[in-house]
Design an enzyme around this catalytic site. Structure first.
Site, PDB file in Angstrom:
ATOM      1  N   LYS A  38     -39.070  -4.808  -1.572  1.00  0.00           N
ATOM      2  CA  LYS A  38     -40.267  -4.068  -2.478  1.00  0.00           C
ATOM      3  C   LYS A  38     -41.451  -5.022  -2.963  1.00  0.00           C
ATOM      4  CE  LYS A  38     -40.735  -0.390  -2.573  1.00  0.00           C
ATOM      5  NZ  LYS A  38     -41.381   1.050  -1.310  1.00  0.00           N
ATOM      6  N   LEU A  82     -38.312   2.814  10.910  1.00  0.00           N
ATOM      7  CA  LEU A  82     -38.779   1.383  10.039  1.00  0.00           C
ATOM      8  C   LEU A  82     -37.738   0.109   9.780  1.00  0.00           C
ATOM      9  CD1 LEU A  82     -40.851   3.347   7.096  1.00  0.00           C
ATOM     10  CD2 LEU A  82     -41.686   2.972   9.306  1.00  0.00           C
ATOM     11  N   TYR A 125     -33.327  -4.240  -4.013  1.00  0.00           N
ATOM     12  CA  TYR A 125     -34.246  -3.270  -4.088  1.00  0.00           C
ATOM     13  C   TYR A 125     -35.593  -4.096  -4.525  1.00  0.00           C
ATOM     14  CZ  TYR A 125     -37.086   1.152  -4.433  1.00  0.00           C
ATOM     15  OH  TYR A 125     -38.083   1.808  -4.536  1.00  0.00           O
ATOM     16  N   ALA A 140     -39.484   4.744   2.807  1.00  0.00           N
ATOM     17  CA  ALA A 140     -39.094   3.455   2.161  1.00  0.00           C
ATOM     18  C   ALA A 140     -38.024   3.675   2.606  1.00  0.00           C
ATOM     19  CB  ALA A 140     -39.121   3.169   0.612  1.00  0.00           C
ATOM     20  N   TYR A 141     -37.088   2.183   2.251  1.00  0.00           N
ATOM     21  CA  TYR A 141     -35.674   2.016   2.113  1.00  0.00           C
ATOM     22  C   TYR A 141     -35.513   2.174   0.409  1.00  0.00           C
ATOM     23  CZ  TYR A 141     -30.652   0.584   1.914  1.00  0.00           C
ATOM     24  OH  TYR A 141     -29.443   0.645   1.775  1.00  0.00           O
ATOM     25  N   THR A 142     -34.572   3.656  -0.221  1.00  0.00           N
ATOM     26  CA  THR A 142     -34.836   3.931  -1.497  1.00  0.00           C
ATOM     27  C   THR A 142     -33.411   3.700  -2.109  1.00  0.00           C
ATOM     28  OG1 THR A 142     -34.746   6.051  -1.298  1.00  0.00           O
ATOM     29  CG2 THR A 142     -37.608   5.261  -1.909  1.00  0.00           C
ATOM     30  N   THR A 184     -42.654  -0.191  -6.924  1.00  0.00           N
ATOM     31  CA  THR A 184     -41.515   0.475  -7.887  1.00  0.00           C
ATOM     32  C   THR A 184     -41.658  -0.565  -9.435  1.00  0.00           C
ATOM     33  OG1 THR A 184     -39.215   0.289  -8.530  1.00  0.00           O
ATOM     34  CG2 THR A 184     -39.778  -0.870  -6.711  1.00  0.00           C
ATOM     35  N   ASP A 185     -40.614   0.624 -10.262  1.00  0.00           N
ATOM     36  CA  ASP A 185     -41.110  -0.599 -11.574  1.00  0.00           C
ATOM     37  C   ASP A 185     -39.532  -1.372 -11.837  1.00  0.00           C
ATOM     38  OD1 ASP A 185     -39.049   1.561 -11.220  1.00  0.00           O
ATOM     39  OD2 ASP A 185     -38.287   0.930 -13.370  1.00  0.00           O
ATOM     40  N   GLN A 217     -39.819  13.193  -0.909  1.00  0.00           N
ATOM     41  CA  GLN A 217     -40.461  13.603  -2.855  1.00  0.00           C
ATOM     42  C   GLN A 217     -41.502  13.617  -2.300  1.00  0.00           C
ATOM     43  OE1 GLN A 217     -37.528  13.632  -5.914  1.00  0.00           O
ATOM     44  NE2 GLN A 217     -37.337  11.153  -5.418  1.00  0.00           N
TER      45      GLN A 217
HETATM   46  N1  LIG Z   1     -37.384   7.290  -5.907  1.00  0.00           N
HETATM   47  C1  LIG Z   1     -37.251   7.122  -6.884  1.00  0.00           C
HETATM   48  O1  LIG Z   1     -36.670   6.919  -8.047  1.00  0.00           O
HETATM   49  C2  LIG Z   1     -38.922   5.730  -6.700  1.00  0.00           C
HETATM   50  C3  LIG Z   1     -39.038   5.223  -7.446  1.00  0.00           C
HETATM   51  C4  LIG Z   1     -39.831   4.147  -7.878  1.00  0.00           C
HETATM   52  C5  LIG Z   1     -40.741   4.080  -6.808  1.00  0.00           C
HETATM   53  N2  LIG Z   1     -40.475   4.885  -5.233  1.00  0.00           N
HETATM   54  C6  LIG Z   1     -41.320   4.031  -3.970  1.00  0.00           C
HETATM   55  O2  LIG Z   1     -41.785   5.467  -4.077  1.00  0.00           O
HETATM   56  C7  LIG Z   1     -41.776   5.603  -2.412  1.00  0.00           C
HETATM   57  C8  LIG Z   1     -41.675   7.473  -2.301  1.00  0.00           C
HETATM   58  O3  LIG Z   1     -40.249   7.278  -2.121  1.00  0.00           O
HETATM   59  P1  LIG Z   1     -38.940   9.092  -2.167  1.00  0.00           P
HETATM   60  O4  LIG Z   1     -38.535   8.490  -3.779  1.00  0.00           O
HETATM   61  O5  LIG Z   1     -40.743   9.963  -2.075  1.00  0.00           O
HETATM   62  O6  LIG Z   1     -37.968   8.076  -1.348  1.00  0.00           O
HETATM   63  P2  LIG Z   1     -37.152   9.161  -0.364  1.00  0.00           P
HETATM   64  O7  LIG Z   1     -37.589  10.810  -1.022  1.00  0.00           O
HETATM   65  O8  LIG Z   1     -35.937   8.134  -0.605  1.00  0.00           O
HETATM   66  O9  LIG Z   1     -37.147   8.925   1.215  1.00  0.00           O
HETATM   67  C9  LIG Z   1     -37.407   7.830   2.183  1.00  0.00           C
HETATM   68  C10 LIG Z   1     -38.776   8.606   3.528  1.00  0.00           C
HETATM   69  O10 LIG Z   1     -38.894   7.126   3.302  1.00  0.00           O
HETATM   70  C11 LIG Z   1     -38.155   7.461   5.344  1.00  0.00           C
HETATM   71  N3  LIG Z   1     -37.368   6.158   5.944  1.00  0.00           N
HETATM   72  C12 LIG Z   1     -36.429   6.295   5.073  1.00  0.00           C
HETATM   73  N4  LIG Z   1     -35.799   5.066   5.968  1.00  0.00           N
HETATM   74  C13 LIG Z   1     -36.456   5.016   7.400  1.00  0.00           C
HETATM   75  C14 LIG Z   1     -36.702   4.715   8.296  1.00  0.00           C
HETATM   76  N5  LIG Z   1     -35.283   3.913   9.221  1.00  0.00           N
HETATM   77  N6  LIG Z   1     -37.949   4.953   9.347  1.00  0.00           N
HETATM   78  C15 LIG Z   1     -38.148   5.791   9.392  1.00  0.00           C
HETATM   79  N7  LIG Z   1     -38.073   6.986   7.701  1.00  0.00           N
HETATM   80  C16 LIG Z   1     -37.838   6.401   6.567  1.00  0.00           C
HETATM   81  C17 LIG Z   1     -36.874   9.022   4.643  1.00  0.00           C
HETATM   82  O11 LIG Z   1     -37.156  10.202   5.577  1.00  0.00           O
HETATM   83  P3  LIG Z   1     -35.338  10.044   6.252  1.00  0.00           P
HETATM   84  O12 LIG Z   1     -35.145  11.224   5.479  1.00  0.00           O
HETATM   85  O13 LIG Z   1     -35.126  10.587   7.553  1.00  0.00           O
HETATM   86  O14 LIG Z   1     -35.069   8.882   6.194  1.00  0.00           O
HETATM   87  C18 LIG Z   1     -37.798   9.199   3.291  1.00  0.00           C
HETATM   88  O15 LIG Z   1     -39.080  10.263   4.356  1.00  0.00           O
HETATM   89  C19 LIG Z   1     -41.243   5.100  -2.266  1.00  0.00           C
HETATM   90  O16 LIG Z   1     -41.804   3.653  -1.650  1.00  0.00           O
HETATM   91  C20 LIG Z   1     -40.295   3.825  -2.984  1.00  0.00           C
HETATM   92  O17 LIG Z   1     -40.053   2.956  -2.982  1.00  0.00           O
HETATM   93  C21 LIG Z   1     -39.244   5.884  -5.506  1.00  0.00           C
END
Ligand SMILES: NC(=O)c1ccc[n+]([C@@H]2O[C@H](COP(=O)([O-])OP(=O)(O)OC[C@H]3O[C@@H](n4cnc5c(N)ncnc54)[C@H](OP(=O)(O)O)[C@@H]3O)[C@@H](O)[C@H]2O)c1
Length: 285
Positions: free
Chosen positions: A128, A36, A124, A59-61, A100-101, A11
């Site tokens: 983080k 990663l 998680y 990230a691992y989300t 993250t929160d 995202q």
């Molecule tokens: N989503 C939420 O609600 C939320 C809330 C708070 C904070 N955050 C933080 O915000 C940041 C962005 O989150 P997001 O929602 O954009 O995440 P996301 O949509 O889940 O995307 C995660 C990304 O990480 C990559 N990834 C996962 N495992 C990987 C690996 N082993 N090696 C290389 N790449 C890998 C994925 O690629 P693949 O698809 O190829 O695996 C994807 O590009 C993160 O740090 C997350 O912790 C997210």
């Protein structure tokens, strides 16, 4: 600037791909070119690209799955960003990282500032937090943006799930006692660009932790109600339920509201209201 971004397809990565100004030379790394879960491979990858800035949007989300895959979550969320930070320190370049929160326990009743003590309650959240600590330990030139309830017209998220289930005509039960600020990934991307601009202009007062969520507060049920109103899906059978009626492997913070005031004070970014952000996001679906 030459910028290396880990994670183009998520995202936030998708937002950065659209929003980073075109005068930058941006390299995105995704699987299978980078994994990663193998942090030891990262220093060579970073050095080959010779970046002037590294952004870690990967990230691992999978919050619930992390409870049964703690080692993998730890590698991706803690060891990998620490390895990035160590390499950035060696190269004398900054690192922008995201958190993250879930680093908080969710028992507060006023918005969390960056100074509030952390107390994660899930795998998680712990991984983080370990990522934040590893980054801060390795380099002073770090920016950590903590966000929450991230969604977008791209990728997997609450907004997409609500619209899919509603289109299947199924009734929905959504928790109404967890409070937070839904955050459009594009607005987090805009906040990130403001910080990149500050770094590019040579500012050295923009390091440390920033909270960055859309403004305003609602519950997941309130978020769902607004989604259906804006998507003109008023016929959806939506029922509010308490958290105890929707058990999950990972506990959810009851209160996830972050105070994004530092972002405004330091780089002049006023995060838009969540309902305005949702309107803009739905228009892109
Ligand atoms: N989503 C939420 O609600 C939320 C809330 C708070 C904070 N955050 C933080 O915000 C940041 C962005 O989150 P997001 O929602 O954009 O995440 P996301 O949509 O889940 O995307 C995660 C990304 O990480 C990559 N990834 C996962 N495992 C990987 C690996 N082993 N090696 C290389 N790449 C890998 C994925 O690629 P693949 O698809 O190829 O695996 C994807 O590009 C993160 O740090 C997350 O912790 C997210």
């Amino acid at each position: 600037m030459r910028i290396l971004v880990f994670g183009r397809v998520g995202q936030l990565g998708s937002a950065l791909a659209e929003l980073l100004p075109s005068h930058h030379v941006v390299t995105f790394l995704d699987q299978p070119d980078v994994n990663l879960a193998k942090p030891e491979t990262l220093p060579d990858l970073i050095r080959q690209i010779e970046p002037e800035l590294v952004i870690n949007a990967a990230a691992y989300t999978a919050v619930d799955k992390a409870e049964s895959e703690p080692q993998l979550a730890e590698l991706i969320n803690a060891h990998a960003p620490r390895a990035m930070a160590k390499t950035c320190q060696t190269l004398g370049i900054p690192l922008i990282h995201y958190s993250t929160d879930y680093v908080f326990d969710g028992t507060a009743s006023t918005p969390y500032t960056e100074e509030v003590p952390v107390a994660p309650k899930s795998v998680y959240g712990r991984t983080k937090l370990a990522g934040e600590e590893g980054v801060a330990k390795e380099t002073d030139q770090h920016i950590i943006l903590r966000t929450a309830w991230l969604y977008s017209h791209i990728g997997h998220n609450f907004l997409k799930t609500m619209l899919r289930v509603a289109s299947e005509g199924k009734p929905l039960r959504v928790v109404d006692d967890q409070m937070g600020s839904p955050t459009f990934a594009w607005d987090l991307g805009m906040a990130s660009v403001a910080l990149v601009n500050a770094l590019e202009s040579g500012r050295d007062d923009v390091y440390g932790i920033f909270h960055a969520t859309n403004a305003g507060v609602t519950s997941w049920h309130g978020f769902a109600q607004k989604i259906f109103e804006l998507a003109k899906a008023d016929q959806v059978d939506l029922t509010p339920i308490p958290t105890e009626s929707y058990p999950t492997p990972a506990p959810r913070p009851a209160y996830s509201v972050l105070d994004s005031g530092r972002l405004n004070r330091v780089v002049g970014v006023k995060m838009p209201d969540w309902q305005d952000a949702l309107t803009r996001c739905i228009a892109r679906l």
